[in-house]
Design a protein around this motif. Structure first.
Motif, PDB file in Angstrom:
ATOM      1  N   GLU A 530       0.861  -1.532   0.257  1.00  0.00           N
ATOM      2  CA  GLU A 530      -0.342  -0.436   0.118  1.00  0.00           C
ATOM      3  C   GLU A 530       0.838   1.639  -0.266  1.00  0.00           C
ATOM      4  OE1 GLU A 530      -4.082   1.485  -0.044  1.00  0.00           O
ATOM      5  OE2 GLU A 530      -3.000  -0.518  -0.355  1.00  0.00           O
ATOM      6  N   SER A 534      -0.177   3.448  -2.798  1.00  0.00           N
ATOM      7  CA  SER A 534      -0.488   5.143  -2.628  1.00  0.00           C
ATOM      8  C   SER A 534       0.043   6.344  -2.562  1.00  0.00           C
ATOM      9  CB  SER A 534      -1.525   4.711  -1.415  1.00  0.00           C
ATOM     10  OG  SER A 534      -1.889   3.779  -1.430  1.00  0.00           O
ATOM     11  N   ARG A 658      -4.012  -1.336   5.009  1.00  0.00           N
ATOM     12  CA  ARG A 658      -3.864  -0.394   4.056  1.00  0.00           C
ATOM     13  C   ARG A 658      -4.474   0.404   5.197  1.00  0.00           C
ATOM     14  NH1 ARG A 658      -8.409  -2.691   0.347  1.00  0.00           N
ATOM     15  NH2 ARG A 658      -8.179  -0.019  -0.312  1.00  0.00           N
ATOM     16  N   ASP A 662      -2.003   4.569   5.061  1.00  0.00           N
ATOM     17  CA  ASP A 662      -2.275   5.568   3.896  1.00  0.00           C
ATOM     18  C   ASP A 662      -2.465   6.774   4.706  1.00  0.00           C
ATOM     19  OD1 ASP A 662      -2.800   4.524   1.366  1.00  0.00           O
ATOM     20  OD2 ASP A 662      -4.899   3.904   1.935  1.00  0.00           O
TER      21      ASP A 662
END
Length: 703
Positions: A530, A534, A658, A662
């Motif tokens: 992630e 991201s 995740r 983030d």
């Protein structure tokens, strides 16, 4: 579901009864050890020594009989070969038919032997787990380490089909020669891709695959999906019939999986530009992307519970939530509202029905095709992951209709809203809700089960008395204790150990150290992936000046590696190495990929970023497949059903990873874009080191 002791007794071949492991005796001994230690009459060290000796004796008895039977089968094949040569010299249809049937008889006997080995292997695993559960030891680690690594290991003879391959090859080759292939000078070795049509050979291959947890591509992907199956379930006992299975409904579940993954990753290349256009910092893209995962943490639970009653209604709710969420995401641009943007992504996360998709395959797809359906689930996820960024790269246009703006930032929302609307129409037209038993029928079945169990118990007691008279050296005192032991907390019965977990607390108590480590590894790899995906748009635009199209191509290429890597691992690498070896090696490679991603040198180059990112991503993909494969084997069978199942636990672990990743990107943005890369990679490195250490500590329990 019957208790394993009774299942073993029912499945035994009468002539071989004395060569199976004595599961009831070992279970009774475990209970006696507990009483002796509690009363202080036995030292734990003596208990371990005595139990080890008993296990060695049981394994030796089973292995020697298995080798004896293999020798008898080989002798029969050698005799048949002499007849085979004579028949080929003077072909006679009746003799050929008779000879083929003789080879099939050998194959059927081999199939019985494979079932014999499988039952004993399951019994050994269960009694080791029972011993560890009762005493809180890690005896299974010690026992497997000292026995499996020994040059004269008999344990490996049980868990590996040693010598069986030669017998299978002989049967397959000779049956193939006797088929009607006049004029052919080729054997199965010259044409390995030739299909083997004989049902006996196919049944043997299936049994061998099940015994060794075969890692063919489909099996590997099926385990990747973590759709668990019970140890005792066989195709002949499959309770799913045509009433519950509907092919279009399966396709709709796979379509939901594909669209959701597209929806997840389609915004990644443009999330930073969208955030900036609404007056937020570029690194707020971490919150925008992660808000969907935040909602998924909660939606996975209620979708899993909802699937106990219906599959159609959760899928309808999922489609509507995702349709509305994507509309809000697209309209946020013209409303100039970052809040509407985040609410849209939260609404999309509330529509995550992956728990329903997994549950449908587990509960409503017949066992004979469940492996293919599970592989389809993983393939749909991988394809969606690749198509999302690729589709974003194609949406590089800008126009207005009335007051609505369509550009690279809003088009992903509009496109996905239309896609979910079309899916909803297809769902309402084609989905067929599986039939479910009524509560009255279930109550009647429970009543019948109790009556059957009572009759079986009486028959078992009579048999125990008779065996006690014939075998006075076995423990004969306290027959009632053995009967009570069938119902104690350590007995794996339908009322207790087969009962699914009813809460996260129950599920957590079922997690052994090995399972916890595998969930930690899953958290680590999802966190690392992630972070890479991201922050890619922010990092590449800052260091290399990449456009949205360039980022989309990079992410799509990463996504396209998923299936080829799984083919390579499932078809080749897993056949050459143990899963635990691949697991540890993959973790180390992930560590190396993360380490080389750090910006320690000036200038930071495209090759360094792309190569290190590719190495880390590919290793994480290999790690994910092997990790979930191991997780499906070491996890309690009680987590294969119910709301709080193994699939839900792994989904929650990955989703939480995740969310944390983030959030890390957003927090790292406060340090400035020049420090973002190193600030987000450092936690990945620490978690990776922790998972490697944890793997080494539980390495010997991964079998």
């Amino acid at each position: 579901m019957v208790a394993f002791g009774k299942y073993l007794q029912r499945k035994q071949i009468e002539e071989w009864r004395g060569y199976y492991i004595n599961y009831k005796l070992m279970k009774k001994k475990v209970k006696q050890y507990a009483e002796q230690i509690r009363g202080g009459s036995q030292h734990p060290r003596h208990v371990l020594k005595d139990f080890s000796r008993m296990l060695d004796t049981q394994i030796e008895k089973t292995v020697l009989f298995m080798l004896e039977q293999q020798g008898l089968l080989a002798g029969r094949l050698a005799t048949l070969r002499e007849t085979h040569d004579a028949v080929l010299e003077q072909p006679d249809i009746s003799k050929i038919v008779e000879l083929r049937e003789s080879y099939r008889d050998v194959g059927r006997d081999l199939l019985q032997l494979l079932v014999f080995v499988e039952l004993n292997a399951i019994g050994l695993r269960k009694i080791l787990k029972k011993f560890d559960k009762r005493f809180g030891y890690r005896f299974a680690d010690y026992y497997v380490k000292t026995r499996a690594n020994h040059p004269y290991s008999q344990l490996q003879q049980v868990f590996k089909h040693v010598g069986v391959g030669a017998v299978v090859g002989a049967i397959s080759r000779n049956l193939h020669e006797l088929q009607e292939h006049e004029g052919s000078f080729y054997s199965i070795y010259d044409q390995p891709v030739l299909p083997l049509q004989d049902p006996v050979v196919e049944a043997i291959k299936t049994a061998v695959d099940k015994l060794t947890n075969s890692t063919s591509f489909l099996n590997f992907l099926a385990q990747h999906a973590l759709i668990m199956q019970d140890d005792l379930q066989t195709p002949s006992e499959d309770t799913i019939d045509e009433r519950t299975y509907h092919f279009n409904s399966l396709l709709l579940n796979l379509g939901n999986t594909f669209l959701y993954m597209v929806n997840t990753y389609i915004i990644v290349p443009t999330a930073d530009d969208y955030s900036m256009s609404l007056g937020a910092a570029a690194t707020v893209c971490g919150v925008v992307i992660g808000s969907m995962a935040v909602a998924q943490v909660f939606s996975s639970v209620y979708f899993s519970a909802w699937s106990n009653k219906s599959y159609f209604k959760p899928l309808v709710f999922s489609s509507i939530a995702l349709f509305i969420g994507n509309l809000m995401y697209a309209l946020a641009y013209d409303a100039n509202s970052i809040a509407l943007l985040l609410l849209g992504r939260l609404c999309c996360g509330l529509g995550s029905a992956r728990a329903v998709n997994r549950r449908y395959i587990s509960d409503c797809v017949p066992l004979r095709i469940r492996m293919q359906a599970s592989a389809g689930f993983v393939s749909a996820s991988a394809l969606g992951m690749a198509c999302g960024p690729a589709l974003a790269g194609l949406l590089q246009i800008k126009f207005k209709i009335y007051k609505l703006t369509f550009n690279q930032s809003t088009l992903p929302g509009w496109v996905m809203a239309v896609a979910w609307l079309l899916y909803l129409v297809w769902l309402c037209i084609s989905f067929k809700e599986p039939l479910r038993d009524t509560e009255d029928q279930e109550e009647q079945e429970r009543s019948n089960h109790n009556e059957t169990t009572s009759m079986t118990d009486r028959e078992d007691n009579s048999r125990v008395v008779e065996e006690g008279l014939r075998k006075p050296l076995l423990i004969t005192s306290g027959l009632k204790l053995e009967d009570e032991d069938d119902c104690d907390e350590s007995e794996e019965s339908a009322e207790d150990s087969r009962r699914p977990a009813n809460s996260f607390g129950d599920a957590y108590r079922l997690l052994t150290p090995s399972v916890k480590v595998q969930l930690l590894i899953y958290f680590m790899l999802k966190y690392a992936m992630e972070i890479l995906l991201s922050e890619s748009s922010v990092v590449t635009s800052y260091y290399f000046g990449w456009t949205t199209s360039s980022v989309a191509i990079f992410l799509a290429c990463l996504g396209l590696t998923v299936l080829p890597i799984n083919i390579l691992v499932g078809s080749y690498i897993s056949n050459m190495f143990e899963d635990r070896q691949i697991l540890l090696t993959s973790e180390i490679i992930v560590f190396i990929g993360i380490l080389f991603s750090f910006n320690l040198f000036v200038p930071y180059t495209v090759p360094q970023y792309v190569i290190s990112g590719l190495v880390m991503f590919v290793a994480a993909e290999v790690l994910e497949g092997v990790n979930l494969s191991l997780l499906s084997r070491v996890m309690s069978s009680r987590l294969s059903k119910g709301t709080y199942n193994g699939g839900l636990l792994s989904t929650e672990a990955g989703t939480l990873a995740r969310v944390v990743a983030d959030a890390t990107i957003t927090l790292g943005g406060y340090l400035g874009r020049n420090h973002l890369l190193n600030a987000t990679l450092l936690p990945s490195l620490v978690i990776c080191i922790g998972s490697i250490v944890a793997t080494c500590c539980t390495y010997n329990s991964l079998y």
